[in-house]
Enzyme design. Structure first.
Site, PDB file in Angstrom:
ATOM      1  N   LYS A 220       0.840  -1.202   0.000  1.00  0.00           N
ATOM      2  CA  LYS A 220       0.000   0.000   0.000  1.00  0.00           C
ATOM      3  C   LYS A 220       0.873   1.249   0.000  1.00  0.00           C
ATOM      4  CE  LYS A 220      -3.254   3.037   0.547  1.00  0.00           C
ATOM      5  NZ  LYS A 220      -3.953   3.220   1.817  1.00  0.00           N
ATOM      6  N   HIS A 222       0.740   5.186   0.561  1.00  0.00           N
ATOM      7  CA  HIS A 222      -0.131   6.175   1.202  1.00  0.00           C
ATOM      8  C   HIS A 222       0.594   7.504   1.305  1.00  0.00           C
ATOM      9  CE1 HIS A 222      -2.777   8.197   4.023  1.00  0.00           C
ATOM     10  NE2 HIS A 222      -3.652   7.217   3.889  1.00  0.00           N
ATOM     11  N   HIS A 249      -3.025   5.513  -2.264  1.00  0.00           N
ATOM     12  CA  HIS A 249      -3.681   6.753  -1.826  1.00  0.00           C
ATOM     13  C   HIS A 249      -2.685   7.839  -2.198  1.00  0.00           C
ATOM     14  CE1 HIS A 249      -5.465   9.218   1.779  1.00  0.00           C
ATOM     15  NE2 HIS A 249      -4.726  10.010   1.018  1.00  0.00           N
ATOM     16  N   HIS A 275     -10.342   5.000  -2.967  1.00  0.00           N
ATOM     17  CA  HIS A 275     -11.215   6.194  -2.961  1.00  0.00           C
ATOM     18  C   HIS A 275     -10.867   7.131  -4.122  1.00  0.00           C
ATOM     19  CE1 HIS A 275      -7.773   7.414  -0.593  1.00  0.00           C
ATOM     20  NE2 HIS A 275      -8.210   6.796   0.480  1.00  0.00           N
ATOM     21  N   HIS A 323      -7.111  12.594   9.918  1.00  0.00           N
ATOM     22  CA  HIS A 323      -5.772  13.002   9.490  1.00  0.00           C
ATOM     23  C   HIS A 323      -5.146  14.018  10.439  1.00  0.00           C
ATOM     24  CE1 HIS A 323      -5.503  10.628   5.849  1.00  0.00           C
ATOM     25  NE2 HIS A 323      -6.793  10.828   5.737  1.00  0.00           N
TER      26      HIS A 323
END
EC number: 3.5.1.5
Length: 569
Positions: A220, A222, A249, A275, A323
């Site tokens: 992943k 990010h 992401h 997303h 966040h």
């Protein structure tokens, strides 16, 4: 013997709907029609007092080697691959052994699923059977998420994390061999297929290879760890080398480049964009462009789906928490407002309906609701039918194609994307018997039974002290498939490199380990019913989204199905 004719209504009440019958899905405006019936009229099997599945009748004398362990009778299968069909389903050794006609071949014709003294029965008459859902965007913040997901009809969870650590709150990464091994050990305790993503943010490959060998099923990228073009290129290079998927992401702040730099760093290689609309993160305001590329497999997270009158307000608050932003700092407010855009959120609904967004997921406890992947998918399908009408592939009689398009988003497409479609993702012979049974009135919102590997793992169950199973309070409870060594009915997904690694064997894991495969040759065209690749543009000032030149705009919903009506208690 003369044939006995009964009305369609009487037949449906006894054996469930047959070819040509139609059914509403819960309180939505979605109507399905049975495409084919694999059972034989007059030879149907049904269990109960005075019914067919009795010794010498629908049940024969054969030993377990020739019979199924479980038969689900007269079920209506709703599946992206198999279709919307009526059939008996035979389960053997935790897998789907046959879809067809059950019974006793000694006295009945056309039997493809043999019932014997060693066969259990689950009544599927009037019930819908689907494949267990797959949620491919999990922050493993707390283990209680697994119960919530299971009780919603999800049977596979893919993501990263180590618990309520600050890194896990924001990013779906299980970093480094020590954490990966501990999470693999923890996975043995749950009636859920689990797979973990390592941290993919590195500019040199060695630490990424180490994580893949340690037991992750993918990597992943990010932005909170720095999703630079160099990190993207490095991560995808390792993924190609080791046959694992990469999820991304991207860089909301456009610090290391704009969306064109990120798309360029892909170099045409396969990637799963999380997303993809952007409210959950990614190049502002135009990461949604990625959904039009043939090498990009795009998903949504569920808070933006479908677009409602409350979506914008709740997202600003969610973002500040997830966040670690400070509402007293102007830059943090600007960051939040750049990510939450009405125009791209509205366009996301339509891109799902066009089949340009291929998957749905949750983003659990990190701007997403782990128990609402399935609910939100069907709410979106309902909203799009009301606002856009029937799809060209559908008729005035039914919404079969739209239903297959939307169910693919949380079943077969995430399975294909992450290299696990050989094991899960559809109601097909040979796959793990991860099946969910629904009463039609509760479809998509409250399942009746959840099977893991052929065993009932959870159910809506009444008072355990009652004289019958149904008295209130009825709520979801773990069943025998959730305890002890029966947890082996679930699997843990890892890389092939990890499966070959002696260090994994040394952990002494009890759940079966299944290697992922075939992740690097996928294209958007492989996404079942969701392979559209329109050219998507975003106006940088007005945020107007167009697909192939057509302005994508829709109104927010003020009311939805599968909502308060189902949650009064």
């Amino acid at each position: 013997m003369m044939a006995n004719k009964i009305t369609r209504q009487a037949y449906a009440e006894m054996f469930g709907p047959t070819t040509g019958d139609r059914m509403r899905l819960a309180d939505t405006e979605l109507i399905i029609e049975v495409e084919k019936d694999y059972t034989i009229y007059g030879e149907e099997v049904k269990f109960g007092g005075g019914k067919v599945i009795r010794d010498g009748m629908g049940q024969g004398q054969r030993l377990s080697a020739e019979t199924v362990d479980t038969v689900i009778t007269n079920a209506l299968i709703v599946d992206a691959v198999t279709g919307i069909v009526k059939a008996d389903i035979g389960l053997k050794e935790g897998r789907i052994a046959a879809i067809g006609k059950a019974g006793n071949p000694d006295i009945q014709p056309g039997v493809t699923i043999v019932i014997g003294p060693g066969t259990e029965v689950i009544a599927g008459e009037g019930m819908i059977v689907t494949a267990g859902g797959i949620d491919s965007h999990i922050h493993f913040i707390c283990p209680q998420q697994i119960d919530e997901a299971l009780y919603s009809g999800v049977t596979t969870m893919i993501g990263g994390g180590t618990g309520p650590a600050t890194g896990t709150f924001a990013t779906t990464c299980t970093p480094g061999p020590w954490h990966i091994h501990r999470m693999l050990e923890a996975a043995d305790a749950f009636p859920m297929n689990l797979g973990f993503l390592g941290k993919g943010n590195a500019s040199l490959p060695e630490a990424l290879r180490e994580q893949v060998e340690a037991g992750v099923m993918g990597l992943k990228l990010h932005e909170d760890w720095g999703t630079t073009p160099a990190a993207i290129d490095c991560c995808l290079t390792v993924a190609d080398e080791m046959d694992v998927q990469v999820a991304i992401h991207s860089d909301t702040l456009n610090e290391s480049g704009f969306v064109e730099a990120t798309l360029g760093a892909f170099k045409g290689r396969t990637i799963h964009t999380f997303h993809t609309e952007g409210a959950g993160g990614g190049h502002a305001p135009d990461i949604i462009k990625a959904a039009g590329l043939p090498n990009v497999l795009p998903s949504s997270t569920n808070p933006t789906m479908p677009y409602t009158v409350n979506t914008i307000d709740e997202h600003l608050d969610m973002l500040m928490v997830c966040h670690h932003l400070d509402p007293s700092i102007a830059e943090d407010i600007a960051f939040a407002e750049s990510r939450i855009r009405r125009e791209t959120i509205a366009a996301e609904d339509i891109l799902h309906d066009l089949g340009a967004f291929s998957m749905m997921s949750s983003d659990s406890q990190a701007m997403g609701r782990v128990g609402e992947v399935i609910i939100r998918t069907w709410q979106a399908a309902h909203k799009m039918k009301l606002q856009r009408g029937a799809l060209p592939e559908d008729s005035a009689r039914n919404d079969n194609f739209r239903v297959k398009r939307y169910i693919a988003k949380y079943t077969i497409n995430p399975a294909l994307t992450h290299g696990i479609a050989h094991t899960v993702g559809s109601v097909e012979v040979g796959k793990l018997a991860d099946l969910v049974l629904w009463k039609p009135a509760f479809f998509g919102v409250k399942p009746s039974l959840i099977l893991k590997g052929g065993m009932i793992a959870a159910a809506a169950m009444g008072d355990p002290n009652a004289s019958i199973p149904t008295p209130q309070p009825v709520h979801y409870r773990p069943m025998f498939g959730s305890f002890g060594k029966a947890l082996k009915t679930s699997v843990t997904f890892i890389s092939q490199a990890a499966l070959n690694n002696p260090a994994i064997a040394a952990l002494g894991l009890s759940k079966p380990l299944v290697a992922v495969s075939g992740t690097r040759t996928l294209t958007k065209a492989d996404m079942v019913h969701n392979g559209a690749t329109p050219e998507i543009t975003v106006d940088p000032e007005t945020y107007v989204v167009k697909a192939d030149g057509v302005h994508l705009v829709c109104e927010p919903a003020t009311e939805l199905p599968l909502a308060q009506r189902y949650f009064l208690f």
